[in-house]
Enzyme design. Structure first.
Site, PDB file in Angstrom:
ATOM      1  N   LYS A 116      46.248  41.999  18.218  1.00  0.00           N
ATOM      2  CA  LYS A 116      46.754  40.873  19.008  1.00  0.00           C
ATOM      3  C   LYS A 116      48.151  40.426  18.597  1.00  0.00           C
ATOM      4  O   LYS A 116      48.905  39.933  19.435  1.00  0.00           O
ATOM      5  CB  LYS A 116      45.773  39.710  18.937  1.00  0.00           C
ATOM      6  CG  LYS A 116      44.468  40.002  19.649  1.00  0.00           C
ATOM      7  CD  LYS A 116      43.654  38.743  19.738  1.00  0.00           C
ATOM      8  CE  LYS A 116      42.297  39.020  20.333  1.00  0.00           C
ATOM      9  NZ  LYS A 116      41.562  37.778  20.559  1.00  0.00           N
ATOM     10  N   LYS A 158      43.525  32.736  14.566  1.00  0.00           N
ATOM     11  CA  LYS A 158      42.903  33.840  15.297  1.00  0.00           C
ATOM     12  C   LYS A 158      43.097  35.168  14.567  1.00  0.00           C
ATOM     13  O   LYS A 158      44.158  35.438  14.012  1.00  0.00           O
ATOM     14  CB  LYS A 158      43.506  33.945  16.709  1.00  0.00           C
ATOM     15  CG  LYS A 158      43.223  32.713  17.557  1.00  0.00           C
ATOM     16  CD  LYS A 158      43.977  32.727  18.869  1.00  0.00           C
ATOM     17  CE  LYS A 158      43.354  33.670  19.878  1.00  0.00           C
ATOM     18  NZ  LYS A 158      43.963  33.468  21.233  1.00  0.00           N
ATOM     19  N   GLY A 164      35.509  39.371  21.579  1.00  0.00           N
ATOM     20  CA  GLY A 164      34.200  38.776  21.834  1.00  0.00           C
ATOM     21  C   GLY A 164      34.087  37.357  21.303  1.00  0.00           C
ATOM     22  O   GLY A 164      32.994  36.883  21.001  1.00  0.00           O
ATOM     23  N   GLU A 200      48.030  29.735  16.447  1.00  0.00           N
ATOM     24  CA  GLU A 200      48.495  29.309  17.772  1.00  0.00           C
ATOM     25  C   GLU A 200      48.253  27.826  17.927  1.00  0.00           C
ATOM     26  O   GLU A 200      47.335  27.277  17.313  1.00  0.00           O
ATOM     27  CB  GLU A 200      47.686  30.023  18.876  1.00  0.00           C
ATOM     28  CG  GLU A 200      48.298  31.292  19.353  1.00  0.00           C
ATOM     29  CD  GLU A 200      47.465  32.023  20.394  1.00  0.00           C
ATOM     30  OE1 GLU A 200      46.416  31.497  20.848  1.00  0.00           O
ATOM     31  OE2 GLU A 200      47.873  33.121  20.751  1.00  0.00           O
ATOM     32  N   LYS A 237      32.676  34.451  28.793  1.00  0.00           N
ATOM     33  CA  LYS A 237      32.663  34.072  30.203  1.00  0.00           C
ATOM     34  C   LYS A 237      31.248  34.047  30.787  1.00  0.00           C
ATOM     35  O   LYS A 237      30.416  34.888  30.432  1.00  0.00           O
ATOM     36  CB  LYS A 237      33.520  35.052  30.997  1.00  0.00           C
ATOM     37  CG  LYS A 237      34.976  35.039  30.550  1.00  0.00           C
ATOM     38  CD  LYS A 237      35.705  36.299  30.945  1.00  0.00           C
ATOM     39  CE  LYS A 237      37.069  36.345  30.270  1.00  0.00           C
ATOM     40  NZ  LYS A 237      37.705  37.662  30.395  1.00  0.00           N
ATOM     41  N   ARG A 291      41.159  47.795  29.861  1.00  0.00           N
ATOM     42  CA  ARG A 291      39.982  48.439  30.465  1.00  0.00           C
ATOM     43  C   ARG A 291      39.618  47.713  31.754  1.00  0.00           C
ATOM     44  O   ARG A 291      40.219  46.697  32.076  1.00  0.00           O
ATOM     45  CB  ARG A 291      38.802  48.326  29.503  1.00  0.00           C
ATOM     46  CG  ARG A 291      38.567  46.875  29.132  1.00  0.00           C
ATOM     47  CD  ARG A 291      37.266  46.616  28.429  1.00  0.00           C
ATOM     48  NE  ARG A 291      37.326  45.438  27.589  1.00  0.00           N
ATOM     49  CZ  ARG A 291      37.173  44.193  27.990  1.00  0.00           C
ATOM     50  NH1 ARG A 291      36.955  43.935  29.248  1.00  0.00           N
ATOM     51  NH2 ARG A 291      37.253  43.188  27.154  1.00  0.00           N
TER      52      ARG A 291
END
Ligand code: ADP
Length: 447
Positions: A116, A158, A164, A200, A237, A291
């Site tokens: 990331k 992070k 996930g 962040e 989600k 993906r």
């Protein structure tokens, strides 16, 4: 075009890929663990091959077993679906060495976006707006204090290798940051074998907005608008919709172009998703997934395109079947994720399906590998189906979702279906007024 494709996955996404193959006249090979011998993807594919015992590590994640399966069946390409090996650059490299085509982006792009910190650096250089935070990684807690003082609390620590929803810790002040920094590093090291973290600004009430992009690998790329995936539990989600109820056509066109230009510039190939947090009219990049996403059908519904078909075409060296100006939004689509889970704890609930009836009718799509008598094995993900509806506008999509949920029967195991029936009665859901924190708060009050 390929004659035969092997699908390195299971469940509804394996069916999704088999369906695209069949429409394109391509033979499909299903792979399965011993626990999945009776699974629907095995029944539906043209051929099937057992690749190992129940444990994913020894079957769906076993690269040598998958390569052997290609050699035995003569499959020329592998579609990875999502999860499992879909974002594993080493796997892509290994396939290349065996002359098997990976239906997805190049190893190099998977590697960049899989880390990331590198992903953020790359996107920033490509002109994509990012969440304010540390420049690269943060190596010690004093550096974390300095960065946090600069960007202001609250902050989120992070993991660069995170995924996930794991390896993320929020801190409200210095004391909290001390704890968050250490625990995020420990969690990241344990879960991903890489303790590197970055900082962040923690946004207070953003929406999760992601842009679907598609590249031909030769420098041409388009965007297919956004999906709003703000309804989340533990950063996962639960319900997704397109277009986003809070996004204007101007905002879509602006951020869409930034994303399409960025992936065009790097020569990206196939489907990708650029995820943002959206607050006060501004987009802030958080990560890119290289993906097909679980929630891709809502985009397919409003644009009338088959994303898997396009993935297969591009992997075979053919052009995409659309240009940016062909991509016009038609109506509204919503997806709900049906998990075999016991609400309120959301603990997995495997078991035998005693009765199954899928909803149907205009604007209803049920992507599921369930059938009556099927026993959901305890070894894998708890997602057992996705109910996707499409209507002329958001109100019609909501009414259709409510109607379809009423028709759906899944007996024998607990599922998240009752949760969606309750959610649809909420005024905030009806009006589209929710941020990424809405669902957790609502669950705490109602369950
Ligand atoms: P993962 O790869 O684990 O899914 P992401 O970076 O995509 O992690 O973030 C997942 C979710 O965590 C986001 O959708 C959002 O809900 C929350 N999140 C991540 N970064 C921030 C942030 N800076 N401020 C607020 N929430 C965040």
């Amino acid at each position: 075009m390929f004659d035969k494709i092997l699908i390195a996955n299971r469940g509804e996404i394996a069916l999704r890929v088999i369906r695209a193959c069949r429409e394109m006249g391509i033979a499909s090979v299903a792979v399965h663990s011993t626990a999945d011998a009776d699974a629907m993807h095995v029944r539906m594919a043209d051929e099937s091959i057992c690749i190992g015992p129940p444990s994913s590590a020894l079957s769906y994640l076993s690269m040598p077993a998958l390569i052997s399966a290609c050699e035995i069946t003569g499959a020329q390409a592998i579609h990875p679906g999502y999860g499992f090996l879909s974002e594993n650059a080493g796997f892509v490299q290994m396939l290349e060495d065996h002359d098997i085509t990976f239906i997805g982006p190049r190893a190099e792009h998977i590697r960049i976006m899989g880390d990331k910190i590198t992903a953020k650096d790359t996107m920033k250089a490509l002109g994509v707006p990012c969440v304010p935070g540390s420049e690269g990684g943060v190596n010690d807690v004093d550096e974390a204090f300095r960065v946090a003082a600069e960007i202001g609390y609250p902050v989120i620590v992070k993991a660069t290798a995170g995924g996930g929803g794991r390896g993320m810790k929020v801190a409200l002040d210095e004391t909290g940051l001390d704890v968050a920094f250490r625990s995020a590093r420990a969690e990241a090291k344990a879960a991903f074998g890489n303790p590197d973290v970055y900082l962040e600004k923690y946004l207070q009430r953003p929406r999760h907005i992601e842009i679907q992009v598609f590249g031909d690998g030769k420098g041409r790329a388009v965007h297919l608008g956004e999906r709003d995936c703000s309804l989340q539990r533990r950063h996962q989600k639960v319900l997704e919709e397109a277009p986003g109820p809070a996004i204007t056509p101007e905002q879509r066109a602006r951020i869409g172009k930034v994303c399409a230009d960025a992936v065009a510039k790097i020569g990206y190939s196939g489907a990708g998703t650029i995820e943002f947090l959206f607050e006060d009219g501004e987009f802030y990049f958080i990560e890119m997934n290289t993906r097909l996403q679980v929630e891709h059908p809502v985009t397919e519904a409003i644009f009338g395109v088959d994303l898997v078909r396009q993935q297969i075409r591009v992997a075979a060296g053919l052009p995409m079947e659309f240009h940016q100006e062909d991509l016009v939004i038609n109506g509204h689509s919503i997806e709900v994720r049906i998990n075999a889970e016991k609400v309120p704890g959301f603990s997995p609930c495997p078991g035998r399906i005693t009765q199954y009836h899928a909803p149907g009718g205009l604007g209803v799509r049920m992507d599921s590998a369930l059938y009556q008598g099927y026993a959901i094995p305890p070894y894998y993900d708890s997602l057992i189906g996705k109910l996707i509806v499409h209507g002329r506008d958001r109100d019609e999509a909501l009414a259709r979702l409510s109607r379809a949920l009423g028709e759906l029967i899944v007996d024998g195991v607990d599922t998240t279906v009752p949760l969606f029936r309750d959610l649809l009665a909420e005024p905030d859901i009806q009006s589209g007024n929710y941020s990424i924190h809405w669902l957790e708060r609502w669950l705490a009050q109602h369950y």
